[in-house]
Each structure stands twice: as C-alpha cells, then as structure tokens.
Design a protein around this motif. Structure first.
Motif, PDB file in Angstrom:
ATOM      1  N   ALA A 406      15.048 -16.310  13.931  1.00  0.00           N
ATOM      2  CA  ALA A 406      13.939 -16.328  14.890  1.00  0.00           C
ATOM      3  C   ALA A 406      13.396 -14.933  15.157  1.00  0.00           C
ATOM      4  CB  ALA A 406      14.410 -16.953  16.200  1.00  0.00           C
ATOM      5  N   HIS A 407      14.013 -13.913  14.515  1.00  0.00           N
ATOM      6  CA  HIS A 407      13.553 -12.537  14.667  1.00  0.00           C
ATOM      7  C   HIS A 407      12.672 -12.139  13.491  1.00  0.00           C
ATOM      8  CE1 HIS A 407      15.952 -10.886  18.058  1.00  0.00           C
ATOM      9  NE2 HIS A 407      16.808 -11.819  17.722  1.00  0.00           N
ATOM     10  N   ALA A 408      11.648 -11.380  13.762  1.00  0.00           N
ATOM     11  CA  ALA A 408      10.823 -10.817  12.707  1.00  0.00           C
ATOM     12  C   ALA A 408      11.653  -9.871  11.840  1.00  0.00           C
ATOM     13  CB  ALA A 408       9.642 -10.068  13.310  1.00  0.00           C
ATOM     14  N   ASP A 409      11.425  -9.905  10.525  1.00  0.00           N
ATOM     15  CA  ASP A 409      12.090  -8.956   9.636  1.00  0.00           C
ATOM     16  C   ASP A 409      11.271  -7.672   9.562  1.00  0.00           C
ATOM     17  OD1 ASP A 409       9.959  -9.599   7.998  1.00  0.00           O
ATOM     18  OD2 ASP A 409      11.174 -10.494   6.400  1.00  0.00           O
ATOM     19  N   GLN A 410      11.710  -6.737   8.712  1.00  0.00           N
ATOM     20  CA  GLN A 410      11.035  -5.437   8.671  1.00  0.00           C
ATOM     21  C   GLN A 410       9.555  -5.565   8.324  1.00  0.00           C
ATOM     22  OE1 GLN A 410      11.216  -2.307   5.383  1.00  0.00           O
ATOM     23  NE2 GLN A 410      12.775  -1.523   6.799  1.00  0.00           N
ATOM     24  N   ALA A 411       9.250  -6.390   7.331  1.00  0.00           N
ATOM     25  CA  ALA A 411       7.851  -6.539   6.916  1.00  0.00           C
ATOM     26  C   ALA A 411       6.999  -7.121   8.039  1.00  0.00           C
ATOM     27  CB  ALA A 411       7.771  -7.421   5.672  1.00  0.00           C
ATOM     28  N   ALA A 412       7.542  -8.116   8.740  1.00  0.00           N
ATOM     29  CA  ALA A 412       6.786  -8.739   9.838  1.00  0.00           C
ATOM     30  C   ALA A 412       6.611  -7.780  11.005  1.00  0.00           C
ATOM     31  CB  ALA A 412       7.489 -10.017  10.289  1.00  0.00           C
ATOM     32  N   LEU A 413       7.644  -6.983  11.294  1.00  0.00           N
ATOM     33  CA  LEU A 413       7.528  -5.989  12.365  1.00  0.00           C
ATOM     34  C   LEU A 413       6.441  -4.964  12.043  1.00  0.00           C
ATOM     35  CD1 LEU A 413      11.330  -5.414  13.092  1.00  0.00           C
ATOM     36  CD2 LEU A 413       9.673  -6.403  14.696  1.00  0.00           C
ATOM     37  N   LEU A 414       6.440  -4.498  10.805  1.00  0.00           N
ATOM     38  CA  LEU A 414       5.440  -3.501  10.417  1.00  0.00           C
ATOM     39  C   LEU A 414       4.037  -4.098  10.409  1.00  0.00           C
ATOM     40  CD1 LEU A 414       7.470  -1.728   7.605  1.00  0.00           C
ATOM     41  CD2 LEU A 414       6.744  -0.701   9.775  1.00  0.00           C
ATOM     42  N   LYS A 415       3.923  -5.354  10.030  1.00  0.00           N
ATOM     43  CA  LYS A 415       2.607  -6.010  10.062  1.00  0.00           C
ATOM     44  C   LYS A 415       2.124  -6.139  11.501  1.00  0.00           C
ATOM     45  CE  LYS A 415       0.104 -10.102   8.475  1.00  0.00           C
ATOM     46  NZ  LYS A 415       0.200 -11.400   7.748  1.00  0.00           N
ATOM     47  N   TRP A 416       3.036  -6.478  12.422  1.00  0.00           N
ATOM     48  CA  TRP A 416       2.664  -6.581  13.843  1.00  0.00           C
ATOM     49  C   TRP A 416       2.244  -5.209  14.363  1.00  0.00           C
ATOM     50  CZ3 TRP A 416       4.769  -4.709  18.525  1.00  0.00           C
ATOM     51  CH2 TRP A 416       4.278  -5.334  19.681  1.00  0.00           C
ATOM     52  N   LEU A 417       2.995  -4.186  14.014  1.00  0.00           N
ATOM     53  CA  LEU A 417       2.659  -2.832  14.449  1.00  0.00           C
ATOM     54  C   LEU A 417       1.332  -2.377  13.848  1.00  0.00           C
ATOM     55  CD1 LEU A 417       6.201  -1.248  14.075  1.00  0.00           C
ATOM     56  CD2 LEU A 417       5.012  -1.674  16.224  1.00  0.00           C
ATOM     57  N   GLY A 418       1.042  -2.849  12.646  1.00  0.00           N
ATOM     58  CA  GLY A 418      -0.180  -2.444  11.970  1.00  0.00           C
ATOM     59  C   GLY A 418      -1.441  -2.940  12.641  1.00  0.00           C
ATOM     60  N   ALA A 419      -1.320  -3.866  13.582  1.00  0.00           N
ATOM     61  CA  ALA A 419      -2.497  -4.370  14.306  1.00  0.00           C
ATOM     62  C   ALA A 419      -2.975  -3.392  15.377  1.00  0.00           C
ATOM     63  CB  ALA A 419      -2.184  -5.727  14.941  1.00  0.00           C
ATOM     64  N   PHE A 420      -2.152  -2.385  15.704  1.00  0.00           N
ATOM     65  CA  PHE A 420      -2.572  -1.398  16.712  1.00  0.00           C
ATOM     66  C   PHE A 420      -3.722  -0.573  16.143  1.00  0.00           C
ATOM     67  CE2 PHE A 420       1.312  -2.700  18.546  1.00  0.00           C
ATOM     68  CZ  PHE A 420       1.317  -2.307  19.874  1.00  0.00           C
ATOM     69  N   GLU A 421      -4.776  -0.421  16.930  1.00  0.00           N
ATOM     70  CA  GLU A 421      -5.957   0.301  16.476  1.00  0.00           C
ATOM     71  C   GLU A 421      -5.736   1.809  16.468  1.00  0.00           C
ATOM     72  OE1 GLU A 421      -9.078  -1.047  19.000  1.00  0.00           O
ATOM     73  OE2 GLU A 421      -9.114  -3.071  18.139  1.00  0.00           O
ATOM     74  N   ASN A 422      -4.873   2.295  17.360  1.00  0.00           N
ATOM     75  CA  ASN A 422      -4.510   3.704  17.404  1.00  0.00           C
ATOM     76  C   ASN A 422      -3.000   3.821  17.579  1.00  0.00           C
ATOM     77  OD1 ASN A 422      -7.182   5.124  17.448  1.00  0.00           O
ATOM     78  ND2 ASN A 422      -7.438   3.831  19.275  1.00  0.00           N
ATOM     79  N   PRO A 423      -2.397   4.904  17.081  1.00  0.00           N
ATOM     80  CA  PRO A 423      -0.958   5.078  17.296  1.00  0.00           C
ATOM     81  C   PRO A 423      -0.653   5.238  18.786  1.00  0.00           C
ATOM     82  CG  PRO A 423      -1.788   6.605  15.629  1.00  0.00           C
ATOM     83  CD  PRO A 423      -2.991   6.004  16.312  1.00  0.00           C
ATOM     84  N   PRO A 424       0.417   4.633  19.274  1.00  0.00           N
ATOM     85  CA  PRO A 424       0.835   4.905  20.660  1.00  0.00           C
ATOM     86  C   PRO A 424       1.195   6.383  20.828  1.00  0.00           C
ATOM     87  CG  PRO A 424       1.947   2.964  19.763  1.00  0.00           C
ATOM     88  CD  PRO A 424       1.266   3.634  18.616  1.00  0.00           C
ATOM     89  N   LEU A 425       1.128   6.840  22.070  1.00  0.00           N
ATOM     90  CA  LEU A 425       1.567   8.213  22.347  1.00  0.00           C
ATOM     91  C   LEU A 425       3.033   8.386  21.984  1.00  0.00           C
ATOM     92  CD1 LEU A 425      -0.055   8.768  25.859  1.00  0.00           C
ATOM     93  CD2 LEU A 425      -0.889   9.635  23.661  1.00  0.00           C
TER      94      LEU A 425
END
Length: 472
Positions: A406-425
């Motif tokens: 039920a946990h996202a794997d590395q690829a899914a985590l990176l895809k979710w992070l890739g939706a951010f329009e700008n890098p977080p501080l």
C-alpha cells in the motif's frame, strides 16, 4: 518556526512530528513504535515534550504507527482537538479501542506470568484513555480548508494509502511570515484497486515525504497478480495445503478480499474458502463498505457484483476464539487471512504455529515487515522461528508479494514529487529505514535537483523566515 522529529526519522514507525512557533505547538501524527522489545520500551517512555502544551494534532491516517499513542498523549495531559478525515475518525473508533484492549491484556498477562517485570505489568494506556481521545476527534472532509488556530490553515488531500488517509497541507503564520508545510503521510501506490490515486500537490515551502520503499521498485502489478494466482492454485489444488496470509486489518485485508473476488470473477481461481480471522478486520471491512464514495470505479463495480451473491467465493469472517482455534484443524484447502500484518501479535501467530511446519502450506507476505518482527525473519529466510516459546521449523514456502504494498515505491514517490512546480525550500525524507531514506534523498537530488535532508531522531530543525527567492 521549529520542526522536531519525535519519530519516523531514519525509521518507519513512531510517526510524530512537532511544529513549534512563538504562538503554539502542534503535532502531525502520534504513533506507536513497532518491531521488537526496543519498540515496546520506547512506547513506554515519557514524551520528550509536555503534552499539555500541544494545541492540537493533525492526523494523516489511522494506522497504529501513526495514531497509536494518542491515548497516551491524553493520559499525560493533552486536551486539544485531533483533526482527521471522517473515514479515519471512524477507523480510530475501532483501532484505538482495540489497541487499549491489547495494552490492558498484555499488562494483565505480565502480572500473571512475569511478576518481576513491573514495567510490563502496567499498561501504556487503558480503555478510558482511548475513549477520552476519541471524544476529541474533529472530522474534516477532503479538500476543505479549516483553521485549528488563528495562525494556522489546513487542508487534507487524498493520499490513496488506506481508507481516509491524507496528505496534509499546512499554512503557518509567524509574524509577517507565512510558510506552507506539506506532510505526504503514507502515500499509496498509484493504479492499485479500491482507493483513488494520491492527490498531486504542486507547491510547498517545507516538504516532509515518506520513504518506506524509497530504495526499491515494486514488482510489476501484472506479474504480482500472476504470482499470487500461481501460489494460491498450486498450494490449494496441487499440494493440497493451506495459504496463510498475515495482513494488516486496515487496508491490506480489504485489498486481498478484493483481489480474491476479482480474480475468481475472471475465472482464474476455482472454488475458494476464505477465512478472515480478525475481529478488527471484520469491523474495518464492514466500515469500508460504508465508504463506497471513496472507492475507485472498478471497486464499486466489484462491490455490486459481490452484492448480487452469484458465483462468489465462500468468504467467512471468524469471530470467536473457538472458531479461530477450529481453523487450525483444517489440513488443506483454506486461505486464512489474519492480523497482525507483521506477525507480532494476534491470531496470525497461532496459524503460523500450526502451518509453518507443513511443506504443503504457503505463507504470503504482502506488506512491509519492520526490523525485529517475526514477519521480517520469515522474509529474510529463517529456517527456524520461535512462537509462543516453541521452536518451529519453517518448512512452508514463504512468498513476498511486494507488488501488493500500500506504499508508493521509489518510482511512484519520485513521480509524485515531480508534480511540484517549484522545488520546496527544504525537503525532509522520513518514514524509512536509513538505507531507504538515503536512496530516495539521493534520487531526489539526482533527478529533481532539490536539496533533501534526512532528519535524525529527535532532531530539531529551525526554519528561518524568508521569501520565495530562497528556493534552490
């Protein structure tokens, strides 16, 4: 602003993060540590902060490693509200009462059999504490803004992990400065049945992301299903044995029921006798069916087929202890799903005791197994394990189906992070063993170009005021 990591820093369990400004303190999650005697001792320790100073708690979801110390928080002085989704609040009605019952039962057992262990003879909390904290729950629907404090605004988004799980967006004002924090909570693997995919967030100043499977990729979903079908059919039909499945009462049990019915509907299984041997899983399954509005379209279609009662597998929910014991007299043909998911307690240990020694049997591991747990030893290939003081030879086949996680794997985590329009501080990688967190942090830097930190246990990070141009 200060962020202190009181759990789930370089480890998976014990989620508890404190946000502190000059005006207030609040927590995101307050979970139990899991895995071995060290975890039990840590759950007994006093909090590293005064619970009476906590204004409120924001809860990502109901799993015990995120919610299980809420009654203790109350017991030690917290009196504020706990905010969660309605489904999470419903699940907590089941899970915190069950947890309190376990605390009381374990303490009573310690009094009877371990008279010298005075610490174990005292429960971490009791039913009265669980009932009290349940009275503090404030359900809030997905996507609605709410303000638990004049300087805080919050919105919960669907995390797709278990029923009611949430990503938490938090806007915190401190003087003239406002920061947006995002807690991923536990993110689900996209494309899985029953629940919707995790909501995509597009901005944050401070991001805290889970990394349970940050160092690996789950097996292809189709291959996982094929392996699942093969193991079940070979064990039940060819070997004439039993299939034993340790499963978390929340989420995994319902997903397994879904797959067994879906695949039976497709004709990939013959007759199935499925026993769900967990009163809590039974209650959670009934609750899950009351939240059909959170299901994806496929799950809603299957629920309608099951309701028709035509050609469905034989599914039985086992309630009493006597019924549970009777399952151990079944020599073949049974699929027994029981908690706990990491084989640390509960009825699954009895079924493993009676089935691990049989070469005809199979054990399906379908979820994360923390270090120090019986489940982890089985996954790592132990030839002999100790259950209820007895040495048991492991002759049954052990199958790890990571594709059911039920946990996202590395690829899914990176895809979710890739939706951010700008890098977080700042990005903090947590909820993972050191290797998993390090692997995800490295990939975040390599693929996204962000700075990523791995906080230490009980580390406090000071977030200075600043503007958007501080972004990397």
């Amino acid at each position: 602003m200060k962020i202190t990591f009181h759990g789930a820093a370089q480890e998976v369990t014990g989620s508890c993060t404190m946000i502190e400004t000059e005006q207030l303190r609040f927590l995101v999650d307050c979970g139990m540590f899991q895995g071995g005697r060290e975890a039990a001792d840590r759950n007994r320790e006093s909090f590293a902060f005064d619970p009476s100073t906590i204004s409120f708690v924001l809860l990502t979801h109901a799993h015990i490693d995120h919610s299980g110390l809420l009654p203790k928080l109350w017991r030690e002085g917290f009196r504020g509200p706990v905010y969660s989704t309605p489904a999470t609040a419903d699940l907590l009605e089941i899970m915190l009462r069950d947890s309190a019952h376990i605390q009381e039962s374990d303490a009573e057992r310690a009094k009877r059999y371990r008279n010298r262990d005075r610490v174990a003879a005292e429960p971490i909390y009791v039913m009265e504490d669980a009932e009290a904290i349940l009275g503090q729950l404030h359900p809030v629907h997905y996507d609605e803004y709410f303000s638990p404090h004049d300087n805080v605004r919050v919105r919960l988004r669907d995390a797709g992990h278990i029923l009611g799980s949430a990503i938490v967006e938090i806007w915190v004002k401190e003087g003239a400065d406002e920061r947006k924090l995002v807690f991923s909570g536990d993110l689900g693997q996209p494309g899985r049945p029953i629940l919707r995919d995790p909501f995509l967030i597009n901005d944050a100043d401070i991001l805290l992301v889970e990394s349970t499977y940050g160092d690996r990729h789950h097996k292809n979903h189709a291959d996982t299903i094929d392996e699942f079908v093969t193991v079940v059919n070979e064990t039940l039909q060819s070997k004439k044995g039993n299939v034993i499945v340790p499963a978390f009462a929340v989420g995994r049990t319902q997903e397994l029921i879904y797959y067994l019915h879906c695949l039976a509907r497709q004709g990939r299984f013959g007759h199935l006798d499925i026993f769900v041997d967990s009163p809590m899983a039974t209650a959670v399954t009934e609750l899950t069916m009351r939240h059909l509005e959170l299901f994806d379209a496929q799950a809603q279609t299957l629920a309608a087929w099951h309701a028709s009662g035509t050609g469905i597998p034989n599914l039985r929910f086992v309630g009493s202890v006597d019924e549970s014991r009777a399952l151990n007299t079944i020599s073949s043909g049974a699929i027994i799903i029981a908690a706990s998911g990491m084989c640390t307690a509960g009825r699954i240990k009895h079924h493993l005791l009676h089935n691990l020694g049989g070469r005809r049997n199979a054990v399906l591991i379908t979820g994360y197994q923390a270090q120090g747990t019986l489940g982890r030893r089985l996954v790592e290939g132990a030839e002999q394990v100790r259950i209820f003081g007895k040495e048991v030879q492991v002759r049954a086949s052990i199958h790890t189906l990571g594709g059911f996680s039920a946990h996202a794997d590395q690829a899914a985590l990176l895809k979710w992070l890739g939706a951010f329009e700008n890098p977080p501080l700042q990005t903090f990688v947590m909820h993972g063993e050191p290797r998993s967190s390090a692997a995800l942090a490295n990939e975040i830097t390599r693929q996204l170009g962000w700075r990523a930190q791995i906080p230490k246990k009980r580390e406090t990070i000071i977030i200075p005021p600043g503007e958007a141009e501080d972004r990397p």
